[in-house]
Design a protein around this motif. Structure first.
Motif, PDB file in Angstrom:
ATOM      1  N   GLY A   1       0.805  -1.214   0.000  1.00 36.98           N
ATOM      2  CA  GLY A   1       0.000   0.000   0.000  1.00 36.98           C
ATOM      3  C   GLY A   1       0.831   1.254   0.000  1.00 36.98           C
ATOM      4  N   VAL A   2       2.006   1.178  -0.600  1.00 36.84           N
ATOM      5  CA  VAL A   2       2.917   2.326  -0.642  1.00 36.84           C
ATOM      6  C   VAL A   2       2.755   3.028  -1.977  1.00 36.84           C
ATOM      7  CG1 VAL A   2       5.316   3.075  -0.552  1.00 36.84           C
ATOM      8  CG2 VAL A   2       4.554   1.137   0.834  1.00 36.84           C
ATOM      9  N   ARG A   3       2.593   4.337  -1.954  1.00 38.33           N
ATOM     10  CA  ARG A   3       2.449   5.059  -3.217  1.00 38.33           C
ATOM     11  C   ARG A   3       3.807   5.399  -3.807  1.00 38.33           C
ATOM     12  NH1 ARG A   3       3.131  10.617  -3.525  1.00 38.33           N
ATOM     13  NH2 ARG A   3       3.286  11.773  -1.576  1.00 38.33           N
ATOM     14  N   GLN A   4       3.827   5.668  -5.097  1.00 39.43           N
ATOM     15  CA  GLN A   4       5.044   6.100  -5.785  1.00 39.43           C
ATOM     16  C   GLN A   4       5.561   7.371  -5.137  1.00 39.43           C
ATOM     17  OE1 GLN A   4       6.188   4.467  -8.626  1.00 39.43           O
ATOM     18  NE2 GLN A   4       7.989   5.751  -8.789  1.00 39.43           N
ATOM     19  N   THR A   5       6.884   7.446  -4.879  1.00 37.49           N
ATOM     20  CA  THR A   5       7.442   8.626  -4.242  1.00 37.49           C
ATOM     21  C   THR A   5       7.391   9.827  -5.177  1.00 37.49           C
ATOM     22  OG1 THR A   5       9.640   8.009  -5.006  1.00 37.49           O
ATOM     23  CG2 THR A   5       8.999   7.276  -2.804  1.00 37.49           C
ATOM     24  N   GLY A   6       7.459  11.007  -4.582  1.00 34.30           N
ATOM     25  CA  GLY A   6       7.451  12.221  -5.376  1.00 34.30           C
ATOM     26  C   GLY A   6       6.036  12.686  -5.679  1.00 34.30           C
TER      27      GLY A   6
ATOM     28  N   LEU B   1      -3.345   8.743 -21.579  1.00 32.51           N
ATOM     29  CA  LEU B   1      -4.270   9.385 -20.661  1.00 32.51           C
ATOM     30  C   LEU B   1      -5.718   9.273 -21.122  1.00 32.51           C
ATOM     31  CD1 LEU B   1      -2.348  12.665 -19.739  1.00 32.51           C
ATOM     32  CD2 LEU B   1      -2.952  10.812 -18.184  1.00 32.51           C
ATOM     33  N   VAL B   2      -5.911   8.995 -22.407  1.00 29.67           N
ATOM     34  CA  VAL B   2      -7.275   8.939 -22.952  1.00 29.67           C
ATOM     35  C   VAL B   2      -8.160   7.941 -22.200  1.00 29.67           C
ATOM     36  CG1 VAL B   2      -8.663   8.326 -24.970  1.00 29.67           C
ATOM     37  CG2 VAL B   2      -6.677   9.810 -25.227  1.00 29.67           C
TER      38      VAL B   2
ATOM     39  N   GLU C   1     -11.505   8.949 -20.006  1.00 31.24           N
ATOM     40  CA  GLU C   1     -12.822   8.430 -20.374  1.00 31.24           C
ATOM     41  C   GLU C   1     -13.486   7.653 -19.240  1.00 31.24           C
ATOM     42  OE1 GLU C   1     -11.955   6.263 -23.938  1.00 31.24           O
ATOM     43  OE2 GLU C   1     -12.330   8.004 -25.238  1.00 31.24           O
ATOM     44  N   SER C   2     -12.678   7.125 -18.314  1.00 35.20           N
ATOM     45  CA  SER C   2     -13.240   6.330 -17.218  1.00 35.20           C
ATOM     46  C   SER C   2     -13.548   7.172 -15.978  1.00 35.20           C
ATOM     47  CB  SER C   2     -12.273   5.202 -16.830  1.00 35.20           C
ATOM     48  OG  SER C   2     -11.073   5.726 -16.290  1.00 35.20           O
TER      49      SER C   2
ATOM     50  N   GLY D   1      -4.301  12.883  -7.443  1.00 38.14           N
ATOM     51  CA  GLY D   1      -3.049  12.517  -8.107  1.00 38.14           C
ATOM     52  C   GLY D   1      -2.556  11.151  -7.680  1.00 38.14           C
ATOM     53  N   ILE D   2      -2.617  10.870  -6.364  1.00 36.12           N
ATOM     54  CA  ILE D   2      -2.176   9.566  -5.853  1.00 36.12           C
ATOM     55  C   ILE D   2      -3.051   8.457  -6.406  1.00 36.12           C
ATOM     56  CG2 ILE D   2      -2.000   8.170  -3.758  1.00 36.12           C
ATOM     57  CD1 ILE D   2      -1.231  10.742  -2.267  1.00 36.12           C
ATOM     58  N   SER D   3      -4.367   8.692  -6.459  1.00 40.24           N
ATOM     59  CA  SER D   3      -5.293   7.685  -6.991  1.00 40.24           C
ATOM     60  C   SER D   3      -5.007   7.387  -8.462  1.00 40.24           C
ATOM     61  CB  SER D   3      -6.731   8.182  -6.822  1.00 40.24           C
ATOM     62  OG  SER D   3      -7.646   7.284  -7.439  1.00 40.24           O
ATOM     63  N   LEU D   4      -4.747   8.442  -9.243  1.00 39.66           N
ATOM     64  CA  LEU D   4      -4.443   8.252 -10.668  1.00 39.66           C
ATOM     65  C   LEU D   4      -3.124   7.512 -10.851  1.00 39.66           C
ATOM     66  CD1 LEU D   4      -5.488  11.768 -12.000  1.00 39.66           C
ATOM     67  CD2 LEU D   4      -6.686   9.616 -12.376  1.00 39.66           C
ATOM     68  N   ALA D   5      -2.123   7.851 -10.023  1.00 35.86           N
ATOM     69  CA  ALA D   5      -0.827   7.165 -10.108  1.00 35.86           C
ATOM     70  C   ALA D   5      -0.983   5.689  -9.778  1.00 35.86           C
ATOM     71  CB  ALA D   5       0.180   7.820  -9.164  1.00 35.86           C
ATOM     72  N   ALA D   6      -1.861   5.376  -8.800  1.00 30.63           N
ATOM     73  CA  ALA D   6      -2.112   3.974  -8.456  1.00 30.63           C
ATOM     74  C   ALA D   6      -2.758   3.240  -9.623  1.00 30.63           C
ATOM     75  CB  ALA D   6      -3.000   3.894  -7.219  1.00 30.63           C
ATOM     76  N   GLN D   7      -3.656   3.925 -10.332  1.00 32.59           N
ATOM     77  CA  GLN D   7      -4.269   3.319 -11.525  1.00 32.59           C
ATOM     78  C   GLN D   7      -3.218   3.021 -12.577  1.00 32.59           C
ATOM     79  OE1 GLN D   7      -7.891   5.072 -13.216  1.00 32.59           O
ATOM     80  NE2 GLN D   7      -8.161   6.240 -11.325  1.00 32.59           N
ATOM     81  N   LEU D   8      -2.285   3.942 -12.739  1.00 35.58           N
ATOM     82  CA  LEU D   8      -1.225   3.746 -13.735  1.00 35.58           C
ATOM     83  C   LEU D   8      -0.371   2.547 -13.367  1.00 35.58           C
ATOM     84  CD1 LEU D   8      -0.118   7.436 -14.290  1.00 35.58           C
ATOM     85  CD2 LEU D   8      -1.327   5.979 -15.914  1.00 35.58           C
ATOM     86  N   ASP D   9      -0.078   2.368 -12.058  1.00 37.18           N
ATOM     87  CA  ASP D   9       0.701   1.212 -11.616  1.00 37.18           C
ATOM     88  C   ASP D   9      -0.018  -0.073 -11.955  1.00 37.18           C
ATOM     89  OD1 ASP D   9       2.798   2.659 -10.624  1.00 37.18           O
ATOM     90  OD2 ASP D   9       1.979   2.795  -8.600  1.00 37.18           O
TER      91      ASP D   9
END
Length: 350
Positions: free
Chosen positions: A113-118, A132-133, A137-138, A190-198
């Motif tokens: 449950g650790v987020r990407q640093t920075g 990003l599209v 859209e989601s 931002g953290i939520s979107l970064a988690a989606q990207l992971d």
């Protein structure tokens, strides 16, 4: 260490009370800040940041002798310390950054449950708008508008152009509704979107399928390459087009390499290889590439190669193709090292 007594006995500070370890730590931090040191206090847990602020606000003046005692104790503890280790998975991932695979790091980060640093928005801003599209859209219109607002203007404009007209108009209007977004909410999004990207990017391969196929076909024979591309065209034309854009061959040199970079390429190639590759050019496309190479290298070297090509006579197609592949390999190595930047071809700009 001697018992330390605050110099000023005002407020609620007990008379003759000894400094606690947290008060001593606050003194060291206050001393470091007063000398311009950059102390990353924001990395501390929030409760410790609150405690530190309250302790600093409640401290009273101390004498120079007391300060010297605290500094001496701090120095002795540092000298006695042999080795420190990071706290938790987040700290360990920071220490091992770049030394374990990105796939393993993403898996550990997800499990713990650790987020990407920075700043997650820095990562989002660097993404290709095409990636990003699906996220736009989601998400709701409000979140999509926030994403659009956080991007560079050129990137945001490109992203809007990739969306359906109605969707783009609704998101653009929603930007006017983002004035009340708080910094905390912005960080959480931002953290939520970064988690989606992971989650989306976690996979066994670091590159897209077309890049992997293109890399393989770069070093295949021309006959094999044409045969595979023909088959891909019949099975999936869109994928075949993306593979074509990922391919770089000897014939692409005039369109993809700047004239000033040709000397870098030929510098790392044995002259006999250049002679074989240029002497084996029999098609208009290959001849055009050979002429481009000769025109953009030193005149003396170009003349020497032309003479050797004449003396060598006819070159076997297999030898010519091997020599061309060696030149392509050198181009790719220079690109990977950052010494050469390939120009986007016409197909890449579609």
């Amino acid at each position: 260490m001697n018992t330390l007594t605050p110099l000023a006995r005002i407020g609620s500070a007990p008379v003759g009370s000894a400094l606690t370890r947290r008060q001593k730590a606050a003194i060291i931090i206050r001393l470091a800040l007063s000398h311009g040191a950059d102390v990353p206090l924001q990395d501390l847990p929030e409760d410790l940041q609150i405690d530190l602020t309250r302790i600093l606000g409640g401290m009273r003046p101390i004498t120079r002798d007391q300060l010297n005692d605290v500094v001496e104790e701090f120095a002795q503890e540092l000298e006695a310390l042999g080795l420190t280790f990071p706290r938790g998975v987040a700290g360990a991932l920071s220490v091992l950054d770049g030394r374990i695979s990105a796939h393993t790091a993403a898996r550990l980060r997800k499990e713990a449950g650790v987020r990407q640093t920075g700043d997650p928005w820095d990562r989002i801003r660097k993404l290709d708008p095409k990636k990003l599209v699906p996220i736009i859209e989601s998400e709701s219109l409000e979140v999509a508008a926030i994403i659009l607002s956080k991007l560079d203007i050129s990137t945001a404009a490109e992203l809007l152009g990739l969306l359906p007209g109605e969707k783009a108009r609704r998101i653009t209007y929603a930007v006017s509704q983002t004035t009340g977004v708080t910094p905390d909410a912005l960080e959480r999004i931002g953290i939520s979107l970064a988690a989606q990207l992971d989650t989306v990017n976690e996979g066994a391969f670091d590159t897209d399928p077309e890049e992997r196929v293109g890399a393989i076909l770069n070093f295949s024979t021309a006959a094999t390459r044409d045969d595979v591309l023909t088959g891909l065209e019949e099975a999936d034309k869109d994928f075949a087009d993306r593979v074509r854009k990922a391919i770089f061959t000897f014939m692409n040199i005039p369109d993809r390499i700047a004239p000033r970079d040709i000397p870098k390429v030929v510098r790392g190639i044995d002259q006999s290889v250049l002679v074989t590759a240029i002497g084996g050019c029999t098609t208009p496309e290959a001849t055009r590439a050979a002429d481009y190479i000769l025109e953009n290298m030193s005149g003396r070297m170009a003349d020497a190669i032309r003479e050797e090509v004449k003396d060598a006579g006819k070159v076997k197609p297999k030898d010519a193709e091997a020599a061309m592949t060696e030149i392509v390999t050198m181009v790719r190595e220079l690109e990977t090292s950052g010494e050469l930047l390939l120009i986007a071809g016409e197909e890449d700009e579609d």
